[in-house]
Design an enzyme around this catalytic site. Structure first.
Site, PDB file in Angstrom:
ATOM      1  N   HIS A 239       0.798  -1.234   0.000  1.00  0.00           N
ATOM      2  CA  HIS A 239       0.000   0.000   0.000  1.00  0.00           C
ATOM      3  C   HIS A 239       0.829   1.281   0.000  1.00  0.00           C
ATOM      4  O   HIS A 239       0.652   2.169  -0.836  1.00  0.00           O
ATOM      5  CB  HIS A 239      -0.890   0.047   1.247  1.00  0.00           C
ATOM      6  CG  HIS A 239      -1.720  -1.162   1.493  1.00  0.00           C
ATOM      7  ND1 HIS A 239      -2.928  -1.378   0.890  1.00  0.00           N
ATOM      8  CD2 HIS A 239      -1.517  -2.239   2.306  1.00  0.00           C
ATOM      9  CE1 HIS A 239      -3.458  -2.511   1.313  1.00  0.00           C
ATOM     10  NE2 HIS A 239      -2.616  -3.063   2.173  1.00  0.00           N
TER      11      HIS A 239
HETATM   12  C1  BDR Z   1      -2.428   0.709   5.549  1.00  0.00           C
HETATM   13  O1  BDR Z   1      -2.592   0.195   6.865  1.00  0.00           O
HETATM   14  C2  BDR Z   1      -1.354  -0.243   7.365  1.00  0.00           C
HETATM   15  O2  BDR Z   1      -1.472  -1.512   7.945  1.00  0.00           O
HETATM   16  C3  BDR Z   1      -0.376  -0.220   6.215  1.00  0.00           C
HETATM   17  O3  BDR Z   1       0.922   0.123   6.660  1.00  0.00           O
HETATM   18  C4  BDR Z   1      -0.943   0.815   5.290  1.00  0.00           C
HETATM   19  O4  BDR Z   1      -0.488   2.115   5.620  1.00  0.00           O
HETATM   20  C5  BDR Z   1      -3.184  -0.178   4.592  1.00  0.00           C
HETATM   21  O5  BDR Z   1      -4.542  -0.210   4.914  1.00  0.00           O
END
Ligand code: BDR
Ligand code: CA
Length: 313
Positions: A239
């Site tokens: 992400h």
């Molecule tokens: C986001 O949530 C976190 O767990 C990850 O680092 C990312 O920023 C994804 O939903």
């Protein structure tokens, strides 16, 4: 070249995002990293930032920020990122000697931004607690912020709940403040990061061959990809790399739409859900550039080349 502060909660995908960012000093001058409680508790994410900055040979300043969201208790994602948020690789003991310049990321960011000769871009890959407090407490800071590149929210599915993406869910009140700040925002939500910008398991298995940074990246990704595949995902989202790459290589993103975005602050199953106003006569509370598609192969190559570049310097 843009001066950048990255606000993050490493976190495995935050770690990859930071690795990619630091591989491109010609595009982005990372002057500071600020941490916030999110994927795991603040102490762990700050230690992880120390480990990464040491390992990657950075001299960016590090400031620790808010341990908890604006209103509610923190919810972590240690089930995804491991107990420490970055399990899986033994960083050298002396990593924790990396200096912590400040334990108040909000005043740290304010001082840096307001005293900078040029505007600063923020990359935010975590709950937006620090950024919201910065903008609310010191509204004059906005004049010197060029853009905010955010990983958070979604125009489609959630992940931590059916409706909500993790960063939005942990601190929706903060996201609401940032969305309505009037600043230019580029948003990488789950509609992009999970559905379009994923990395296949086969591709992930090749990261270990990308030099010494590849070995580190693949060791921490194994835990993360292991969790994602255990819940049935075959396409692994990195992400937070999307937010970084939307700053340093925006040409890779092939479709975007400017929407007025809202975030639900209700205390029910919709808490943290983000939604674009798609009406023709939208109230236009804000205008956020929502990334919607990417040249996936070029995106994966960009991440791989960035990781491999450390052994070529
Ligand atoms: C986001 O949530 C976190 O767990 C990850 O680092 C990312 O920023 C994804 O939903
Ligand atoms: Ca994150």
């Amino acid at each position: 070249m843009t001066k950048v502060i990255m606000d993050c909660d490493p976190g495995i995908d935050d770690a990859i995002a930071l690795t990619v960012l630091l591989a491109h000093p010609e595009k982005a001058d990372l002057i500071g990293v600020t941490t916030v409680g999110g994927n795991v508790q603040l102490d762990y994410v700050t230690q992880n930032a120390q480990k990464l900055l040491t390992f990657l040979g950075s001299h960016a300043e590090l400031a620790a920020g808010q341990a908890t969201p604006l209103v509610k208790e923190i919810q972590t994602a240690s089930h995804v990122h491991g107990k420490t948020g970055m399990d899986g690789y033994d960083f050298p003991e002396n990593s924790l000697d990396y200096p912590i310049k400040s334990h108040n990321a909000v005043t740290y960011m304010y001082d840096k931004i307001i005293n900078s000769d040029e505007k600063i871009a923020l990359v935010a890959t975590a709950p937006l607690t620090n950024v919201a407090l910065l903008l609310k407490t010191f509204p004059d800071v906005k004049e010197n912020i060029e853009h905010i590149y955010i990983m958070g929210g979604s125009t489609l599915q959630g992940n931590i709940t059916l409706a909500a993406e993790f960063n939005a869910y942990v601190d929706p009140e903060a996201m609401d403040i940032v969305f309505n700040s009037g600043l230019p925002i580029t948003l990488s939500g789950l509609n992009l990061t999970e559905n379009k910008a994923y990395v296949t398991m086969d591709e992930i298995s090749k990261i270990k061959d990308l030099g010494h940074v590849g070995v580190m990246a693949s060791s921490i990704l194994d835990i993360y990809a292991g969790h994602e595949s255990s819940i049935g995902m075959t396409k692994i989202p990195i992400h937070d790399a999307c937010a970084v790459i939307s700053l340093i290589a925006p040409e890779l993103f092939t479709k975007s739409t400017n929407y007025s975005m809202d975030v639900s602050l209700t205390n029910d199953q919709y808490r943290g859900m983000t939604y674009p106003d798609r009406r023709v006569d939208s109230e236009k509370k804000n205008s956020i550039k929502v990334l919607e598609d990417v040249d996936r192969e070029a995106f994966v190559k960009f991440i791989f080349d960035s990781i491999a570049s450390y052994d070529k310097k």
